[in-house]
Scaffold this motif. Structure first.
Motif, PDB file in Angstrom:
ATOM      1  N   VAL A 178      45.065  37.210  72.236  1.00 20.76           N
ATOM      2  CA  VAL A 178      46.333  37.266  71.849  1.00 20.76           C
ATOM      3  C   VAL A 178      46.808  36.270  70.797  1.00 20.76           C
ATOM      4  CG1 VAL A 178      48.587  36.721  72.608  1.00 20.76           C
ATOM      5  CG2 VAL A 178      47.476  38.304  73.879  1.00 20.76           C
ATOM      6  N   ALA A 179      46.036  35.227  70.808  1.00 19.11           N
ATOM      7  CA  ALA A 179      46.129  34.037  69.868  1.00 19.11           C
ATOM      8  C   ALA A 179      45.522  34.553  68.459  1.00 19.11           C
ATOM      9  CB  ALA A 179      45.675  32.839  70.387  1.00 19.11           C
ATOM     10  N   ILE A 180      44.471  35.440  68.677  1.00 19.32           N
ATOM     11  CA  ILE A 180      43.683  35.784  67.450  1.00 19.32           C
ATOM     12  C   ILE A 180      44.647  36.749  66.684  1.00 19.32           C
ATOM     13  CG2 ILE A 180      41.962  37.330  66.759  1.00 19.32           C
ATOM     14  CD1 ILE A 180      40.274  36.098  68.870  1.00 19.32           C
ATOM     15  N   LEU A 181      45.247  37.808  67.563  1.00 17.89           N
ATOM     16  CA  LEU A 181      46.275  38.841  66.975  1.00 17.89           C
ATOM     17  C   LEU A 181      47.515  37.958  66.309  1.00 17.89           C
ATOM     18  CD1 LEU A 181      47.135  41.688  66.418  1.00 17.89           C
ATOM     19  CD2 LEU A 181      47.952  41.394  68.951  1.00 17.89           C
ATOM     20  N   LEU A 182      48.089  36.954  67.206  1.00 21.38           N
ATOM     21  CA  LEU A 182      49.342  36.498  66.426  1.00 21.38           C
ATOM     22  C   LEU A 182      48.849  35.557  65.211  1.00 21.38           C
ATOM     23  CD1 LEU A 182      50.958  34.744  69.557  1.00 21.38           C
ATOM     24  CD2 LEU A 182      51.619  36.676  68.261  1.00 21.38           C
ATOM     25  N   ALA A 183      47.742  34.777  65.115  1.00 18.22           N
ATOM     26  CA  ALA A 183      47.493  34.190  64.034  1.00 18.22           C
ATOM     27  C   ALA A 183      47.295  35.126  62.857  1.00 18.22           C
ATOM     28  CB  ALA A 183      46.098  33.418  63.996  1.00 18.22           C
ATOM     29  N   ALA A 184      46.511  36.280  63.066  1.00 18.23           N
ATOM     30  CA  ALA A 184      46.346  37.317  62.026  1.00 18.23           C
ATOM     31  C   ALA A 184      47.410  37.908  61.609  1.00 18.23           C
ATOM     32  CB  ALA A 184      45.506  38.511  62.486  1.00 18.23           C
ATOM     33  N   ALA A 185      48.331  38.296  62.594  1.00 20.53           N
ATOM     34  CA  ALA A 185      49.756  38.787  62.066  1.00 20.53           C
ATOM     35  C   ALA A 185      50.748  38.036  61.308  1.00 20.53           C
ATOM     36  CB  ALA A 185      50.509  39.032  63.336  1.00 20.53           C
ATOM     37  N   LEU A 186      50.724  36.493  61.606  1.00 21.17           N
ATOM     38  CA  LEU A 186      51.325  35.591  60.942  1.00 21.17           C
ATOM     39  C   LEU A 186      50.885  35.411  59.399  1.00 21.17           C
ATOM     40  CD1 LEU A 186      51.832  32.731  63.561  1.00 21.17           C
ATOM     41  CD2 LEU A 186      53.704  34.399  62.570  1.00 21.17           C
ATOM     42  N   ALA A 187      49.424  35.375  59.204  1.00 18.90           N
ATOM     43  CA  ALA A 187      48.546  35.095  58.100  1.00 18.90           C
ATOM     44  C   ALA A 187      49.244  36.383  57.385  1.00 18.90           C
ATOM     45  CB  ALA A 187      47.191  35.084  58.188  1.00 18.90           C
ATOM     46  N   SER A 188      48.943  37.706  57.725  1.00 14.10           N
ATOM     47  CA  SER A 188      49.224  38.855  57.110  1.00 14.10           C
ATOM     48  C   SER A 188      50.781  39.209  56.860  1.00 14.10           C
ATOM     49  CB  SER A 188      48.708  39.983  57.932  1.00 14.10           C
ATOM     50  OG  SER A 188      47.378  40.124  58.212  1.00 14.10           O
ATOM     51  N   GLY A 189      51.558  38.707  57.659  1.00 14.79           N
ATOM     52  CA  GLY A 189      52.891  38.544  57.267  1.00 14.79           C
ATOM     53  C   GLY A 189      53.516  37.844  56.112  1.00 14.79           C
ATOM     54  N   SER A 190      52.740  36.671  55.890  1.00 11.81           N
ATOM     55  CA  SER A 190      53.056  35.917  54.862  1.00 11.81           C
ATOM     56  C   SER A 190      52.536  36.509  53.533  1.00 11.81           C
ATOM     57  CB  SER A 190      52.205  34.255  54.940  1.00 11.81           C
ATOM     58  OG  SER A 190      52.643  33.766  56.323  1.00 11.81           O
TER      59      SER A 190
END
Length: 226
Positions: A178-190
């Motif tokens: 889940v931490a991997i997903l959140l980090a990737a989502a935040l980076a992509s969202g930026s």
């Protein structure tokens, strides 16, 4: 094909069937991003659904966990049962809260990625009305991910991995993913906020998630079978 070979090399050689299903299921979102124009919001919604699958399957894994190969005796068995009675409801509660909060974030990002201005007051109906998601494609991709996790769960049973894991340890197993997903989502969202939905950013989100999750799955399996 370079990425396909790299992904395959990272899979578990002892589980060729599981590895094949995993690679195919996780390449579907990549095809959607590169060839079908899926935006990062659609991918985040898909991976949120995958988080639901992971959480649901973690409950029977906790129920089957036997506290490690060194655990034996009546008192140890009773202790393991007590751990399960406490840990399973606790996991359902706190993972459910996480899914709720991350689901709100996924809706917000999906709405923004689709080019709409998210509502100022949260309303699921208002968000869904603004979503521009490839529904049919996402359903097919979600079914593929479900099949992949069911195959992995079947391997978990066949290899008796539950014998080597404590229920409380298994309780926290989904969170690194889940931490991997959140980090990737935040980076992509930026990236989305700054540049829109460039194909390379969406594809990079998918590939990065696949590679990191493969590494995580390998490390967790080594712990369970050690």
């Amino acid at each position: 094909m370079v990425w396909t070979r790299r992904i395959w090399r990272l899979t578990d050689p002892d589980r060729p069937r599981s590895a094949a299903v995993f690679v195919v299921a996780n390449l579907v979102p990549l095809v959607g991003a590169v060839l079908l124009g899926w935006n990062v919001g659609a991918i985040v919604v898909l991976y949120w659904f995958e988080s639901v699958i992971v959480g649901i399957l973690n409950v029977p894994k906790m129920a089957l966990a036997k506290g490690g190969p060194a655990t034996s005796g009546a008192s140890a068995a009773i202790s393991t049962i007590v751990n399960k009675v406490v840990a399973i409801p606790f996991f359902v509660f706190h993972y459910g809260v996480f899914l709720l909060l991350s689901g709100v974030a996924a809706l917000y990002l999906a709405t923004a990625a689709g080019g709409s201005q998210p509502p100022t007051n949260f309303s699921p109906r208002a968000y869904f009305a603004l979503l521009d998601l490839p529904v049919t494609g996402l359903i097919l991709a979600a079914v593929g991910l479900l099949v992949s996790h069911l195959v992995s769960f079947n391997d978990f049973l066949i290899d008796r991995e539950y014998v080597g894991i404590d229920p409380t340890v298994q309780m926290f197993a989904p969170y690194p993913r889940v931490a991997i997903l959140l980090a990737a989502a935040l980076a992509s969202g930026s990236v989305v906020a700054l540049m829109g939905n460039p194909v390379w950013a969406v594809a990079g989100f998918v590939v990065g998630k696949i590679l990191l999750e493969l590494r995580l799955a390998q490390s967790q399996r080594r712990i369970r079978v050690a």
